[in-house]
Write a protein that holds these residues in place. Structure first.
Motif, PDB file in Angstrom:
ATOM      1  N   VAL A  44     -21.426 -12.035  17.206  1.00 25.98           N
ATOM      2  CA  VAL A  44     -22.595 -11.407  16.954  1.00 25.98           C
ATOM      3  C   VAL A  44     -22.194 -10.063  17.609  1.00 25.98           C
ATOM      4  CG1 VAL A  44     -25.150 -10.917  17.449  1.00 25.98           C
ATOM      5  CG2 VAL A  44     -24.157 -13.117  16.377  1.00 25.98           C
ATOM      6  N   VAL A  45     -21.704 -10.196  18.880  1.00 24.07           N
ATOM      7  CA  VAL A  45     -21.655  -8.751  19.681  1.00 24.07           C
ATOM      8  C   VAL A  45     -20.320  -8.093  19.155  1.00 24.07           C
ATOM      9  CG1 VAL A  45     -20.937  -8.044  21.916  1.00 24.07           C
ATOM     10  CG2 VAL A  45     -22.679 -10.060  21.801  1.00 24.07           C
ATOM     11  N   PHE A  46     -19.128  -8.930  19.031  1.00 19.59           N
ATOM     12  CA  PHE A  46     -18.270  -8.134  18.423  1.00 19.59           C
ATOM     13  C   PHE A  46     -18.376  -7.503  17.005  1.00 19.59           C
ATOM     14  CE2 PHE A  46     -15.789 -11.236  21.030  1.00 19.59           C
ATOM     15  CZ  PHE A  46     -15.706 -10.368  22.156  1.00 19.59           C
ATOM     16  N   ASN A  47     -19.082  -8.070  16.042  1.00 21.31           N
ATOM     17  CA  ASN A  47     -19.699  -7.482  14.907  1.00 21.31           C
ATOM     18  C   ASN A  47     -20.476  -6.400  15.041  1.00 21.31           C
ATOM     19  OD1 ASN A  47     -18.645  -8.883  12.324  1.00 21.31           O
ATOM     20  ND2 ASN A  47     -19.620 -10.613  13.177  1.00 21.31           N
ATOM     21  N   LYS A  48     -21.295  -6.327  16.275  1.00 23.31           N
ATOM     22  CA  LYS A  48     -22.045  -5.174  16.569  1.00 23.31           C
ATOM     23  C   LYS A  48     -21.251  -3.932  16.965  1.00 23.31           C
ATOM     24  CE  LYS A  48     -26.133  -3.047  17.027  1.00 23.31           C
ATOM     25  NZ  LYS A  48     -26.894  -2.617  15.943  1.00 23.31           N
ATOM     26  N   ILE A  49     -20.377  -4.177  17.676  1.00 23.95           N
ATOM     27  CA  ILE A  49     -19.362  -3.268  18.082  1.00 23.95           C
ATOM     28  C   ILE A  49     -18.439  -2.605  17.089  1.00 23.95           C
ATOM     29  CG2 ILE A  49     -17.133  -2.941  19.502  1.00 23.95           C
ATOM     30  CD1 ILE A  49     -17.973  -4.798  21.452  1.00 23.95           C
ATOM     31  N   ASN A  50     -18.200  -3.613  16.043  1.00 19.92           N
ATOM     32  CA  ASN A  50     -17.667  -3.073  14.806  1.00 19.92           C
ATOM     33  C   ASN A  50     -18.192  -2.391  14.059  1.00 19.92           C
ATOM     34  OD1 ASN A  50     -17.182  -3.542  11.663  1.00 19.92           O
ATOM     35  ND2 ASN A  50     -15.056  -4.445  12.529  1.00 19.92           N
ATOM     36  N   GLU A  51     -19.753  -2.538  13.956  1.00 21.83           N
ATOM     37  CA  GLU A  51     -20.568  -1.655  12.960  1.00 21.83           C
ATOM     38  C   GLU A  51     -20.703  -0.247  13.759  1.00 21.83           C
ATOM     39  OE1 GLU A  51     -25.560  -1.547  12.187  1.00 21.83           O
ATOM     40  OE2 GLU A  51     -24.464  -3.531  12.783  1.00 21.83           O
ATOM     41  N   ILE A  52     -20.887  -0.269  15.157  1.00 23.86           N
ATOM     42  CA  ILE A  52     -20.947   1.061  15.728  1.00 23.86           C
ATOM     43  C   ILE A  52     -19.707   1.933  15.527  1.00 23.86           C
ATOM     44  CG2 ILE A  52     -21.389   2.216  17.951  1.00 23.86           C
ATOM     45  CD1 ILE A  52     -23.174  -0.472  18.850  1.00 23.86           C
ATOM     46  N   ALA A  53     -18.771   0.909  15.934  1.00 21.52           N
ATOM     47  CA  ALA A  53     -17.451   1.708  15.742  1.00 21.52           C
ATOM     48  C   ALA A  53     -17.233   2.607  14.441  1.00 21.52           C
ATOM     49  CB  ALA A  53     -16.357   1.005  16.124  1.00 21.52           C
ATOM     50  N   ARG A  54     -17.668   1.820  13.314  1.00 21.40           N
ATOM     51  CA  ARG A  54     -17.445   2.460  12.028  1.00 21.40           C
ATOM     52  C   ARG A  54     -18.194   3.710  11.740  1.00 21.40           C
ATOM     53  NH1 ARG A  54     -14.259  -0.662   8.586  1.00 21.40           N
ATOM     54  NH2 ARG A  54     -14.153  -3.175   9.352  1.00 21.40           N
ATOM     55  N   LYS A  55     -19.416   3.520  12.164  1.00 19.17           N
ATOM     56  CA  LYS A  55     -20.306   4.734  12.294  1.00 19.17           C
ATOM     57  C   LYS A  55     -19.879   5.767  13.110  1.00 19.17           C
ATOM     58  CE  LYS A  55     -24.759   2.053  11.373  1.00 19.17           C
ATOM     59  NZ  LYS A  55     -26.134   1.602  11.719  1.00 19.17           N
ATOM     60  N   ASN A  56     -19.340   5.460  14.356  1.00 19.89           N
ATOM     61  CA  ASN A  56     -18.800   6.738  15.033  1.00 19.89           C
ATOM     62  C   ASN A  56     -17.639   7.183  14.866  1.00 19.89           C
ATOM     63  OD1 ASN A  56     -21.255   6.127  16.418  1.00 19.89           O
ATOM     64  ND2 ASN A  56     -20.605   5.098  18.044  1.00 19.89           N
TER      65      ASN A  56
END
Length: 288
Positions: free
Chosen positions: A22-34
Motif C-alpha cells: 500500500v505504501v509503495f503504491n502510494k509512492i508510485n502514485e505521487i511520483a507519477r503525478k510529480n
C-alpha cells in the motif's frame, strides 16, 4: 516522500507485506503525478521485491521489467536503478524456476557492480550474492552456493552489524545448505544463530522466526526426535497463520514436515495426507 519510504522499508523488514505494498503504491502514485523518475523506479523496484516475498513472481517480474525499461530511458543501463531492477528480475525468474535466465541476469549485474561507487555497491552487494547463491543451491551446486552465501554474510555483518535481521537471513540460508549437504551440526549452529537473532530483534510473532523454527524442526525430524519436531512445526504454522494466506508455500513446508514426521513414525496414511496438502500448495503457488 522520504517519510513514506522509511515507513515502507520498515513494513518490509517486519514482513508486513500487504501494508508495505500500500505504501509503495502510494509512492508510485505521487511520483507519477510529480514526474519524479527516480522515485517512480524506486517504487517499482520495492513493489517487485514485495511481491517476490509473497511468492507472486509474475507480478514481481512485470514490475521489474517496467523498472528496467524506465531506468534505461532515464538513467542508463549502468545506473543503480537499472541494476537493482535487473537483480529483481533475476530473483523473479529464480522463483519461477528459470535458473538459467536468473543466473544470466545476476551475472549481468555482477559485471557492472564493481564500477559503482562504494555507497551504491552496498545496496546490491548482499541481494546479488544471495541471489546467485540461491540459484546454485537450487541447482544442487552446493560448494558454489556456499561461497556466495558466505560472501553475503560478511557483507551484512560489515554493513549492518552482527545482530541485524539481514545477518540472520543469511544464517538461515547457510542452515538450509548445510542440512542438504548432510552436515547437521553446522546446520543446527546456523539455524540456532538465526532463531536467536530474530527472536531478539522481532519477538516470536514474525514469519522469519517461524521459518527458523521450520529449519530446527527439520533437524529434529532427521534425528528422529519427532515430538520436538512436531512442536516446532506447529509453532511455525501458528505464526504463519497471522501473516499469510493458506495457499502460501510456507504452509507447504509445514505440511511437508508433518509428512516426514508421520512417515518416520510409520503412520503412512497421515504422511500421505500431509504430503498431498504440501504438494497441492506448491502446485498452486510456485507451480511444477
Amino acid at each position: 516522500l522520504d517519510d513514506l519510504k522509511a515507513i515502507g522499508e520498515r513494513l518490509l523488514l517486519f514482513n508486513k507485506f500487504d501494508s508495505a505494498a500500500v505504501v509503495f503504491n502510494k509512492i508510485n502514485e505521487i511520483a507519477r503525478k510529480n514526474g519524479s523518475d527516480a522515485d517512480l523506479i524506486y517504487s517499482l523496484n520495492r513493489l517487485s521485491e514485495t511481491y517476490a516475498s509473497v511468492y507472486e513472481p509474475d507480478r514481481a517480474e512485470t514490475l521489474a521489467k517496467e523498472a528496467i525499461k524506465l531506468s534505461d530511458e532515464k538513467f542508463g543501463i549502468q545506473s543503480i536503478e537499472h541494476l537493482v531492477a535487473l537483480n529483481n528480475l533475476g530473483n523473479a525468474h529464480y522463483l519461477k524456476g528459470k535458473h538459467t535466465e536468473a543466473l544470466a541476469e545476476f551475472n549481468k549485474v555482477m559485471k557492472q557492480y564493481n564500477d559503482l561507487p562504494e555507497e551504491k555497491r552496498i545496496v546490491l552487494a548482499s541481494p546479488l550474492n544471495l541471489g546467485i547463491g540461491n540459484v546454485y543451491y537450487s541447482k544442487y551446486q552446493y560448494r558454489e552456493a556456499l561461497n556466495y552465501f558466505n560472501h553475503a554474510l560478511q557483507i551484512n555483518i560489515k554493513s549492518h552489524g552482527p545482530t541485524h535481521p539481514n545477518v540472520a537471513y543469511v544464517y538461515m540460508s547457510l542452515g538450509n545448505l548445510y542440512r542438504n549437504m548432510g552436515s547437521f551440526s553446522n546446520a543446527w549452529e546456523h539455524y540456532d544463530k538465526a532463531s536467536k537473532l530474530l527472536l531478539s530483534y522481532f519477538g516470536e510473532m514474525h514469519p522469519a522466526v517461524a521459518t527458523s523454527y521450520i529449519g530446527l524442526a527439520d533437524l529434529y525430524a532427521s534425528g528422529r526426535q519427532f515430538d520436538l519436531a512436531i512442536q516446532y512445526y506447529l509453532r511455525a504454522q501458528s505464526i504463519y497463520e497471522q501473516f499469510f494466506k493458506p495457499q502460501d508455500p510456507r504452509f507447504g513446508d509445514v505440511y511437508l514436515g508433518f509428512g516426514d514426521v508421520y512417515k518416520g513414525e510409520a503412520e503412512y496414511e497421515k504422511a500421505i495426507e500431509n504430503y498431498q496438502k504440501a504438494l497441492d500448495i506448491y502446485m498452486n503457488s510456485v507451480g511444477k
